[in-house]
Design an enzyme around this catalytic site. Structure first.
Site, PDB file in Angstrom:
ATOM      1  N   LYS A 286       6.958   7.501  14.949  1.00 54.32           N
ATOM      2  CA  LYS A 286       6.564   6.744  13.752  1.00 54.32           C
ATOM      3  C   LYS A 286       5.705   5.564  14.190  1.00 54.32           C
ATOM      4  O   LYS A 286       6.181   4.447  14.359  1.00 54.32           O
ATOM      5  CB  LYS A 286       7.790   6.268  12.981  1.00 54.32           C
TER       6      LYS A 286
ATOM      7  N   SER B  42       4.283  11.876   5.505  1.00 53.54           N
ATOM      8  CA  SER B  42       5.272  10.832   5.283  1.00 53.54           C
ATOM      9  C   SER B  42       5.674  10.811   3.807  1.00 53.54           C
ATOM     10  O   SER B  42       6.242  11.772   3.313  1.00 53.54           O
ATOM     11  CB  SER B  42       4.729   9.481   5.746  1.00 53.54           C
TER      12      SER B  42
END
Length: 588
Positions: A194, A387
Site C-alpha cells: 500500500k 482500491s
C-alpha cells in the site's frame, strides 16, 4: 503620475477584457445556436474524421458537445473525448453507406491503456466493413501509436517521431520538500504494497512498490507489443527487440521497421484520401466529426421494455455530492434510482477510479449490495478500478475488466501532517490549547501525536482493512485468507487479477452489457440507458467558466510541472481513512 497611469492602465485593461469577454460569449452563443439549428446529414462519399491528438479520453462527454477543432478551442487543445461517444460514431460509420472510411489523428492522445484498447477494438470492428482506415500525425506517443497501429496505412511526418520504447511509470516524492518547510507526515497503513503514502514519506520507491510496478508494467507492455505485431504483420520477437532497444530513433526508422507505411506531409495524405474517394486535387474532402455522426446513430430497440442501466462511475471517490468526482451521495442515488425503476432490468456499473475515502466507498458499496438483491449487477472496469474502485465493484455478480486494466490494490491507509516545525521554527507562530478531556484536541496538527492517538488510529486502520477484506470475500465468494494473499495493497493488471479470482471475464463495456442481457434472457431485445444525466456542453462550460480559465493560466505558466500542483491539490480529498491506489500511476 505613476499611480494615475497605473489606474488608467487597469481601467483600459478592464474595458478591453469586458469587450473581449462579451464577444467570446456571444460568439459561443452563436456557435451553439447554429449547431442546434443545423440538420445533420452525411454527404455521399464522406470520411469520418477523428482528431484525438491532444485530447483526454474519458468515459463519455455530453451528447451535444461541439467539435471545437473546427472553430478553435478558446480554452486550449486538450478538450475531452468520450469513449462511449466515439464508439457510437465508429459503429455508425461502419454501417452508413455514405461513409467510405475513417481519417484518424491519434498523436498525443491522453488515455488509460484499457480505454485505448477498447477504442482500438472498435476500430478493428469497423475494418470488417471493408472501408479504409488511414492515420497521420507529426508525432505519436506510445498510447497514440498503440491506437493508430490498427490502421491500413500509417503516415508520419518526415521530421516526426514515434515513441516506441516501452512503458515507464515515474513517481513524484515530496519528502525533501516537507523537510525543508517543516512538515512531518505520519502514516498509518496495512499492507506492504500500500504505497499511496510513499510520495510523502520517501524519496524513492520502496522495494515492494518497485516490484509490483515492474510486474504490471511488463504485462501491459507485452500486451501492447503483441497487439501491434498482430496488426502490423510483424514477427513478435522482432518487434520486441525494436521496442526494448528503441530502434525507432528517427522518422525513417519507423518505415524501416514497418511501424509506418511511409513518411508524408499532411497535404500528401489528403491527396491519398482524395484518391480513395475518386476526387480531384481541387475537390474538398467531405468530412464529418464524431459528434455529428454519432447523433445520427439510432438507439437500439428504443421501445424495448428491457432496459439495461449503465452507470458511469469515474474519478476519485469522495463523500457528498461533488462535481468532477465519484461522489458517494450522487452515485448512491443513481444506483438506487436504477434499482427502483421497474423498467431497468439489469445494472452495469462502469468503474474508472483509483479509489479514495473508505466511508464514501462504503456508502456506494451498500447501494451496490441492495441493487444486487433486486436485479443482475455487472461491473465493467475501465482504465483503473483499484482500491476503493475495487471496493465498490466487489458486490457484482460478474466483474469484467480489460487485460490491461489497473485493478486490485486492496489495502488501506491514513495520513496525518504535523506542521509544528513549520509554524514554530519557520514562521514564528505558536499555539496553546485548553481542553476538557484527555483527547479533546485529538490529532491536533500543531504538535506530535501521542502514543494513545497512534494506537487509536492504527486500530481503526486495521479494522478498516478487515472490513475491506470481508467485503471482497463476501462479494467474490472467497475465504478472507485467500483474499489477503492477493491483497496487501498490491496492484494487478486485469489478466493477473483474473488469474487470482478478482476478475471473472476479460473484455470491455460491450462484453459487460452482453452479460447483463444474458442474465435477463433479453437476447437482442434490450435498450441501454446511461446514468448519471449529463450537463449539456453549454451548462458545463458556463458552470465552470472561472475554473477552466484559472486551470489554463496555471497550465500555461507551469507547463509539464502543472501535475505537481494537481498532486498537492488532491490532498483535499485525503480526509479520514483512504482506500486509494498506490501513487498516481501514469504510464508513458
Amino acid at each position: 503620475m505613476k499611480f494615475l497611469g497605473n489606474v488608467l492602465a487597469v481601467i483600459v485593461g478592464l474595458f478591453i477584457f469586458t469587450i473581449l469577454s462579451t464577444l467570446i460569449f456571444f460568439g459561443i452563443i452563436g456557435m451553439i445556436a447554429a449547431s442546434s439549428e443545423k440538420e445533420v446529414s452525411v454527404k455521399e462519399n464522406s470520411i469520418l474524421h477523428l482528431n484525438l491528438n491532444g485530447r483526454m479520453l474519458v468515459e463519455r462527454t455530453a451528447e451535444d458537445e461541439l467539435d471545437l477543432g473546427a472553430f478553435g478551442n478558446p480554452f486550449g487543445g486538450d478538450m475531452n473525448a468520450g469513449l462511449v461517444n466515439l464508439k457510437k460514431a465508429i459503429q455508425e460509420a461502419k454501417t452508413n453507406e455514405n461513409i467510405k472510411g475513417i481519417y484518424l489523428n491519434t498523436g498525443l492522445i491522453m488515455a488509460g491503456q484499457a480505454n485505448l484498447l477498447e477504442l482500438r477494438e472498435a476500430l478493428i470492428d469497423f475494418k470488417e466493413s471493408g472501408k479504409f482506415l488511414i492515420t497521420y500525425d507529426e508525432a505519436y506517443s506510445e498510447g497514440g501509436y498503440f491506437l493508430a497501429s490498427v490502421a491500413d496505412e500509417i503516415y508520419l511526418n518526415p521530421l516526426g517521431a514515434i515513441d516506441f520504447n516501452g512503458f515507464s511509470s515515474e513517481g513524484i516524492f515530496f519528502k525533501g520538500l516537507f523537510e525543508k518547510v517543516g512538515i512531518k507526515p505520519e502514516v498509518f497503513r496495512v499492507g506492504e504494497f500500500k504505497s499511496a503514502v510513499e510520495p510523502f514519506i520517501l524519496d524513492k520507491m520502496s522495494d515492494e512498490n518497485r516490484l509490483q510496478t515492474q510486474y504490471f508494467l511488463d504485462d501491459i507492455n507485452n500486451l501492447a507489443v503483441a497487439k501491434i505485431a498482430e496488426s502490423r504483420g510483424i514477427p513478435l520477437d522482432s518487434l520486441k527487440k525494436v521496442n526494448s532497444e528503441m530502434l525507432v530513433r528517427k522518422a525513417k526508422d519507423a518505415v524501416t521497421y514497418k511501424l509506418a507505411t511511409a513518411l508524408a506531409y499532411e497535404d500528401e495524405v489528403h491527396s491519398k484520401l482524395r484518391e480513395k474517394l475518386g476526387l480531384t486535387e481541387d475537390d474538398e474532402i467531405p468530412t464529418i466529426n464524431a459528434t455529428d455522426l454519432g447523433s445520427l446513430a439510432k438507439s437500439k430497440n428504443i421501445t424495448s421494455k428491457n432496459r439495461i442501466a449503465v452507470i458511469v462511475a469515474e474519478g476519485d471517490i469522495v463523500g457528498g455530492d461533488v462535481d468532477g468526482a465519484l461522489s458517494s451521495d450522487k452515485f448512491a442515488r443513481e444506483i438506487r434510482k436504477a434499482r427502483k425503476d421497474e423498467n431497468i432490468k439489469a445494472i452495469v456499473l462502469r468503474v474508472n477510479s483509483p479509489g479514495g475515502s473508505i466511508v464514501a466507498s462504503e456508502v456506494i458499496w451498500r447501494e451496490m449490495t441492495e441493487a444486487k438483491k433486486a436485479k443482475p449487477l455487472i461491473v465493467s472496469m475501465g482504465g483503473v478500478a483499484a482500491s476503493g474502485g475495487y471496493y465498490i465493484s466487489a458486490p457484482a455478480d460478474t466483474i469484467v475488466a480489460q487485460p490491461n486494466t489497473i485493478t486490485g490494490s486492496i489495502g488501506i491507509f491514513g495520513l496525518w501532517f504535523n506542521v509544528q516545525e513549520l509554524l514554530n521554527d519557520k514562521l514564528g507562530v505558536t499555539t496553546d490549547v485548553v481542553s476538557t478531556g484527555q483527547l479533546s484536541d485529538f490529532m491536533n496538527p500543531t504538535r506530535e501525536l501521542t502514543e494513545v492517538e497512534r494506537t487509536i488510529i492504527q486500530s481503526n486502520i486495521e479494522e478498516g482493512y478487515e472490513t475491506f477484506i470481508s467485503r471482497v470475500a463476501e462479494g467474490r465468494g472467497m475465504h478472507p485468507d485467500s483474499v489477503k494473499k492477493v491483497a496487501s495493497g498490491r496492484v494487478w493488471t486485469g489478466t493477473q487479477a483474473k488469474e487470482r479470482g478478482l476478475v471473472d471475464v476479460l473484455g470491455g463495456l460491450n462484453t459487460a452489457i452482453e452479460i447483463a442481457a444474458g442474465k435477463i434472457d433479453a437476447g437482442d431485445d434490450y435498450r441501454v440507458v446511461y446514468y448519471p444525466e449529463q450537463k449539456t456542453w453549454f451548462e458545463d462550460i458556463f458552470s465552470t467558466f472561472g475554473d477552466k480559465v484559472q486551470l489554463k493560466i496555471l497550465q500555461a505558466q507551469l507547463g509539464e510541472n502543472y501535475f505537481l500542483i494537481e498532486k498537492i491539490k488532491s490532498l483535499q480529498y485525503y480526509h479520514g481513512i483512504q482506500v486509494r491506489m498506490p501513487q498516481d500511476i501514469v504510464i508513458k
